[in-house]
Design an enzyme around this catalytic site. Structure first.
Site, mmCIF file in Angstrom:
data_model
loop_
_atom_site.group_PDB
_atom_site.id
_atom_site.type_symbol
_atom_site.label_atom_id
_atom_site.label_comp_id
_atom_site.label_asym_id
_atom_site.label_seq_id
_atom_site.Cartn_x
_atom_site.Cartn_y
_atom_site.Cartn_z
ATOM 1 N N CYS A 1 -41.117 5.342 -18.824
ATOM 2 C CA CYS A 1 -42.226 5.898 -17.629
ATOM 3 C C CYS A 1 -42.653 6.862 -16.644
ATOM 4 O O CYS A 1 -41.562 5.885 -15.629
ATOM 5 C CB CYS A 1 -42.939 3.985 -17.218
ATOM 6 S SG CYS A 1 -43.033 2.449 -18.603
ATOM 7 N N ARG B 1 -39.317 12.262 -19.412
ATOM 8 C CA ARG B 1 -38.921 11.189 -19.195
ATOM 9 C C ARG B 1 -39.389 10.432 -20.291
ATOM 10 O O ARG B 1 -38.864 9.628 -20.722
ATOM 11 C CB ARG B 1 -39.579 10.753 -18.047
ATOM 12 C CG ARG B 1 -39.597 11.179 -16.578
ATOM 13 C CD ARG B 1 -40.130 10.525 -15.647
ATOM 14 N NE ARG B 1 -39.909 9.076 -15.261
ATOM 15 C CZ ARG B 1 -39.316 8.528 -14.546
ATOM 16 N NH1 ARG B 1 -38.230 9.799 -13.720
ATOM 17 N NH2 ARG B 1 -38.222 7.416 -14.782
ATOM 18 N N TRP C 1 -43.748 4.320 -21.654
ATOM 19 C CA TRP C 1 -42.948 4.091 -22.984
ATOM 20 C C TRP C 1 -42.651 2.896 -23.327
ATOM 21 O O TRP C 1 -42.373 1.887 -22.568
ATOM 22 C CB TRP C 1 -41.034 4.490 -22.377
ATOM 23 C CG TRP C 1 -39.978 4.849 -22.950
ATOM 24 C CD1 TRP C 1 -39.875 6.240 -24.087
ATOM 25 C CD2 TRP C 1 -39.147 3.926 -23.425
ATOM 26 N NE1 TRP C 1 -39.287 6.009 -25.373
ATOM 27 C CE2 TRP C 1 -37.698 5.018 -25.071
ATOM 28 C CE3 TRP C 1 -38.613 3.035 -23.417
ATOM 29 C CZ2 TRP C 1 -37.361 4.223 -25.782
ATOM 30 C CZ3 TRP C 1 -37.424 2.082 -24.566
ATOM 31 C CH2 TRP C 1 -36.406 3.277 -24.359
ATOM 32 N N ASN D 1 -43.908 0.726 -13.930
ATOM 33 C CA ASN D 1 -42.214 1.240 -14.408
ATOM 34 C C ASN D 1 -40.371 0.055 -14.083
ATOM 35 O O ASN D 1 -40.976 -0.076 -13.228
ATOM 36 C CB ASN D 1 -41.767 2.965 -13.772
ATOM 37 C CG ASN D 1 -40.318 3.515 -14.426
ATOM 38 O OD1 ASN D 1 -39.866 3.373 -15.599
ATOM 39 N ND2 ASN D 1 -39.613 3.993 -13.254
ATOM 40 N N GLY D 2 -40.557 -0.514 -15.137
ATOM 41 C CA GLY D 2 -39.726 -0.778 -15.414
ATOM 42 C C GLY D 2 -40.046 -2.620 -16.789
ATOM 43 O O GLY D 2 -40.994 -2.164 -17.232
ATOM 44 N N SER E 1 -22.866 10.684 -20.174
ATOM 45 C CA SER E 1 -22.677 10.469 -18.936
ATOM 46 C C SER E 1 -21.207 10.063 -19.223
ATOM 47 O O SER E 1 -19.447 10.219 -18.634
ATOM 48 C CB SER E 1 -22.975 9.909 -17.659
ATOM 49 O OG SER E 1 -23.964 10.990 -17.309
ATOM 50 N N SER F 1 -24.345 8.712 -13.830
ATOM 51 C CA SER F 1 -25.257 9.502 -14.366
ATOM 52 C C SER F 1 -25.592 10.720 -13.412
ATOM 53 O O SER F 1 -26.197 10.940 -12.059
ATOM 54 C CB SER F 1 -26.040 7.734 -13.208
ATOM 55 O OG SER F 1 -27.666 7.900 -13.551
ATOM 56 N N SER G 1 -29.326 11.344 -13.919
ATOM 57 C CA SER G 1 -30.706 10.754 -12.960
ATOM 58 C C SER G 1 -30.329 10.142 -11.298
ATOM 59 O O SER G 1 -30.625 9.598 -10.883
ATOM 60 C CB SER G 1 -31.433 9.491 -13.618
ATOM 61 O OG SER G 1 -30.861 8.858 -13.651
ATOM 62 N N GLU H 1 -20.147 13.556 -27.943
ATOM 63 C CA GLU H 1 -21.218 14.196 -27.529
ATOM 64 C C GLU H 1 -21.562 15.635 -28.257
ATOM 65 O O GLU H 1 -22.702 15.256 -28.017
ATOM 66 C CB GLU H 1 -20.148 15.677 -26.656
ATOM 67 C CG GLU H 1 -21.667 16.268 -25.559
ATOM 68 C CD GLU H 1 -22.605 15.119 -25.162
ATOM 69 O OE1 GLU H 1 -24.170 15.719 -24.583
ATOM 70 O OE2 GLU H 1 -22.510 13.549 -25.185
ATOM 71 N N LYS I 1 -25.171 14.931 -29.589
ATOM 72 C CA LYS I 1 -27.162 15.474 -29.699
ATOM 73 C C LYS I 1 -26.880 15.897 -30.736
ATOM 74 O O LYS I 1 -28.854 15.700 -31.212
ATOM 75 C CB LYS I 1 -25.822 17.175 -29.409
ATOM 76 C CG LYS I 1 -25.723 17.281 -27.646
ATOM 77 C CD LYS I 1 -26.478 16.882 -26.780
ATOM 78 C CE LYS I 1 -26.606 16.821 -25.301
ATOM 79 N NZ LYS I 1 -26.349 15.196 -25.371
ATOM 80 N N GLU J 1 -29.715 13.142 -31.242
ATOM 81 C CA GLU J 1 -30.894 12.698 -30.419
ATOM 82 C C GLU J 1 -32.059 13.715 -31.048
ATOM 83 O O GLU J 1 -33.365 13.081 -30.864
ATOM 84 C CB GLU J 1 -30.535 13.143 -29.399
ATOM 85 C CG GLU J 1 -29.421 12.463 -28.651
ATOM 86 C CD GLU J 1 -28.871 12.585 -26.763
ATOM 87 O OE1 GLU J 1 -29.249 11.937 -25.747
ATOM 88 O OE2 GLU J 1 -28.120 13.603 -26.872
ATOM 89 N N HIS K 1 -8.016 5.364 -41.330
ATOM 90 C CA HIS K 1 -8.240 4.396 -41.141
ATOM 91 C C HIS K 1 -9.808 4.359 -41.600
ATOM 92 O O HIS K 1 -10.283 3.093 -40.586
ATOM 93 C CB HIS K 1 -8.167 3.904 -39.095
ATOM 94 C CG HIS K 1 -6.712 3.566 -39.596
ATOM 95 N ND1 HIS K 1 -5.644 3.253 -39.437
ATOM 96 C CD2 HIS K 1 -6.139 5.233 -38.662
ATOM 97 C CE1 HIS K 1 -4.070 3.429 -39.194
ATOM 98 N NE2 HIS K 1 -4.122 4.268 -38.795
ATOM 99 N N LYS L 1 -35.755 10.294 -20.842
ATOM 100 C CA LYS L 1 -34.443 10.847 -20.270
ATOM 101 C C LYS L 1 -33.838 10.278 -19.235
ATOM 102 O O LYS L 1 -32.590 10.163 -19.091
ATOM 103 C CB LYS L 1 -35.329 11.984 -19.276
ATOM 104 C CG LYS L 1 -34.720 13.064 -18.452
ATOM 105 C CD LYS L 1 -33.388 13.461 -19.735
ATOM 106 C CE LYS L 1 -32.907 14.738 -18.509
ATOM 107 N NZ LYS L 1 -31.324 15.893 -19.036
#
Length: 690
Positions: free
Chosen positions: A2, A33, A102, A129-130, A384, A428, A430, A561, A565, A568, A584, A685
């Site tokens: 958010c 975000r 969000w 936000n939270g 990360s 991280s 952010s 990674e 991508k 995502e 396996h 984000k």
């Protein structure tokens, strides 16, 4: 997640249209975000003076809309026209709040969007936000006191609780209830992580911001030049920038510096437990004490604290797309420059009598303790985590210290052992990732030395770790991380060089890596020339439903990674697989239709990857092989499958080069499939909620 934005003008006449556009533009700067609905609140008319009854004025206007910000803009102007609201009305003082949501509690819908209200009349409004973890208990209590709820959100309890506190204080005859006292009492009942901005009809032209865990900052813009007397011996760090002196000014609150920097660079990072009260152009910062006021039952008056402003180290140009169509595209192509900036001032070339070395100022006082560690624990999430995984082999090689990997959420779930003799490295972009912050709190409780690696100065991880390194990658707006990932790897390679600097036997190896670091931006420029080739490959894969990526050694992280991508942004199932695990289980998926990327650049695992290619080829696998330049003929005999040739660099730096073609492939796949590159479905984000 958010996004929060607020704008307060004081002694500066601003028309309603201008105020709306500032709020809308602030939300646009926070779009990256991640969000699925948005809303704003402005005043109905010029607010009454505080000495008058605030409820004699019209209630604040609240506009909320599902969808993107442009849907909100359209809806607001339509509603304004229908209600015949004067857009040219001027406000010498006005406080407006805005929010991008969000969804966590309740589907994307206007009723669940913010600002959330205390009820009819909008006496208290909140953007949040939270996540409030005890909202159900609070909701049950408020329902028993006659409150009705319209939304499914956790946020709605906050403005209703504020109204309950305000009404109760007035019933008891407390005639001096301040806005900050109401907010502090509300905070006393909240559990979880939050950044909040309160607006109230009872306290016109005032805003209060507070936080616990989620990011929030204040920007201050003085709207007239300082006099010569004020300018001498004074800077914006001076307290006069925070006090009420009648000077025309504009105040901004935001989840992110991106929404503030074009207005002002004078900013304050709000700390956890601080209550920031904006009133009459002044800024009062109070320190929340959860115990104060509990025993007496009366509303407490928190102690004020002094804070200095700082300078935002970013330019407006960094948050614009420039010549590129999308932020992700821009950030992929910025990597030669971002890597140069990451390494600037940190690589020492040495000379005829001096060894090449690395200087990490944020770590130099702690290197001896890190070298004595029982083990080094990398802790992160998503990209990360992958960056840390790419750097693990070189850190083990140069330091001789065991290195373990932890996904932050899993470490917390397991309550995995962390010891006083450990060094815990928190990675991280952010610096505000909720799971990583929880893991940091856990590691601090267990006495570990905590190191932060972030891209955000002043972030929670940067503030709360014992030491750390800022990656200096520059502002990254695309949700899918690209340049931050490569800069994180480079910083962790430099961390390995710094920790291993006391070993004479590994000096030649360290110096070779440093030479490779100096050359790395040029190698990235070279690999970016594959852009059209990756676009052509994307055209061949546009209709596919799945993609496998095999890697091993340093490039297991590249496989993870690269697959992440594609997953995502292209919304295509993709899986990064350790090549040693191929037999396996994953081998059962191989047929002539499934596209498979094999990373087989020349390193210690090259011969093993050749064997993997042969086994996949024997089963008619549809292969795309990434190899070192000049080796396509040997890796792909007879041109039997598609080859992507990349420049050869030192093995520990090869993941930085190898990821770029996969970033480009993911970008072009997304564009060709018609998806939003910069704001992928359901993703944010900065993940600031658990």
């Amino acid at each position: 997640m958010c996004g929060i934005f607020a704008y307060l003008n004081y002694n500066v006449n601003r028309e309603r249209r201008y105020i709306l556009e500032v709020l809308f533009h602030g939300l646009r700067r926070l779009e990256y975000r991640g969000y699925d609905s948005a809303g704003i609140s402005i005043d109905s008319s010029v607010s009454v003076q505080p000495s008058c009854s605030s409820l004699n004025s019209l209630p604040p206007l609240v506009f909320r809309q599902e969808g993107n910000i442009e849907s909100l803009v359209k809806s607001v102007y339509e509603d304004v026209a229908l209600a015949d609201i004067n857009l040219e009305e001027s406000f010498p003082v006005h406080a407006g709040i805005a929010h991008t949501r969000w969804a966590t509690h309740g589907e994307p819908a206007p009723r669940n969007s913010h600002p959330q209200s205390s009820g009819a009349g909008n006496e208290f409004l909140v953007v949040h936000n939270g996540v409030i973890t005890n909202y159900e208990v609070l909701k049950e209590t408020l329902v028993r006191h006659g409150f009705t709820f319209e939304s499914e959100t956790d946020t709605e309890v906050i403005p209703k609780l504020a109204k309950f506190v305000f009404d109760k204080a007035n019933e008891e005859g407390d005639q001096t209830v301040t806005f900050s006292q109401v907010v502090v009492e509300v905070m006393r009942h909240l559990e979880g992580a939050y950044a909040l901005i309160f607006k109230s009809r009872h306290y016109p032209n005032e805003l209060i911001a507070c936080k616990r865990g989620s990011p929030l900052l204040l920007g201050i813009k003085i709207c007239q030049e300082l006099t010569d007397d004020e300018r001498v011996g004074s800077s914006f760090h001076d307290v006069k920038f925070m006090t009420n002196n009648g000077q025309p000014r504009e105040l901004f609150l935001s989840s992110d510096a991106n929404a503030i920097v074009e207005h002002t660079k004078k900013a304050l990072m709000i700390e956890d437990g601080e209550v920031v009260h904006l009133k009459d152009g002044g800024v009062t910062i109070l320190r929340f004490d959860s115990d104060k006021g509990k025993q007496s039952g009366s509303l407490s008056r928190p102690a004020s604290v002094q804070r200095a402003l700082s300078v935002l180290e970013m330019e407006v140009e960094q948050i614009n797309k420039g010549k590129y169509e999308h932020y992700m595209q821009k950030e992929i192509h910025e990597q030669p420059e971002s890597l140069t900036t990451t390494m600037r001032g940190r690589l020492i070339r040495g000379g005829s009598c001096k060894a090449k070395t690395v200087l990490l100022g944020g770590l130099k006082d702690h290197l001896k303790n890190i070298r004595r560690s029982r083990r080094i624990v990398f802790i992160g999430c998503g990209t990360s985590y992958n960056a840390a995984l790419a750097a693990r082999p070189i850190l083990e090689e140069l330091s001789g210290i065991p290195v373990t990997m932890e996904i932050a959420s899993d470490l917390i779930d397991r309550q995995g052992p962390i010891y006083r003799e450990d060094t815990a490295v928190f990675v991280s972009q952010s610096g505000e990732t909720a799971d990583t912050l929880q893991a940091l709190e856990y590691a601090l409780e267990n006495g570990a030395l905590c190191v932060g690696i972030t891209n955000t100065v002043g972030s929670a991880i940067a503030r709360n770790t014992h030491c750390g390194v800022h990656i200096n990658a520059g502002c990254e707006i695309g949700v899918a991380s690209t340049k931050a990932y490569t800069s994180q790897i480079v910083v962790m390679v430099m961390l390995a060089l710094a920790i291993g600097d006391d070993s004479v036997s590994r000096q030649a190896r360290r110096e070779a890596i440093i030479d490779g670091l100096f050359d790395l931006p040029y190698k990235i420029k070279e690999v970016l020339k594959l852009d059209q080739e990756m676009k052509d490959l994307a055209k061949l894969l546009i209709a596919e439903q799945s993609l496998l990526v095999f890697g091993r050694g340093y490039n297991y992280a590249t496989a993870l990674e690269g697959a992440l991508k594609v997953k995502e942004v292209a919304l295509m199932h993709s899986e990064g697989i350790l090549a040693g695990e191929m037999k396996h289980g994953p081998l059962a998926l191989v047929d002539e239709n499934l596209p498979i990327v094999v990373i087989a650049t020349h390193d210690a695992c090259f011969s093993k990857q050749q064997s993997v290619i042969q086994q996949l080829h024997a089963r008619k696998g549809r292969l795309i092989v990434m190899c070192s330049k000049g080796e396509a003929a040997s890796v792909c005999p007879g041109g039997s499958y598609r080859a992507i040739e990349v420049p050869k660099v030192d093995d520990c730096l090869q993941p930085v080069v190898n990821i770029v073609p996969l970033q480009l492939l993911a970008y072009h796949l997304t564009v060709l499939r018609g998806h939003n590159v910069d704001q992928p479905r359901n993703l944010a984000k900065s993940v600031t909620t658990i």
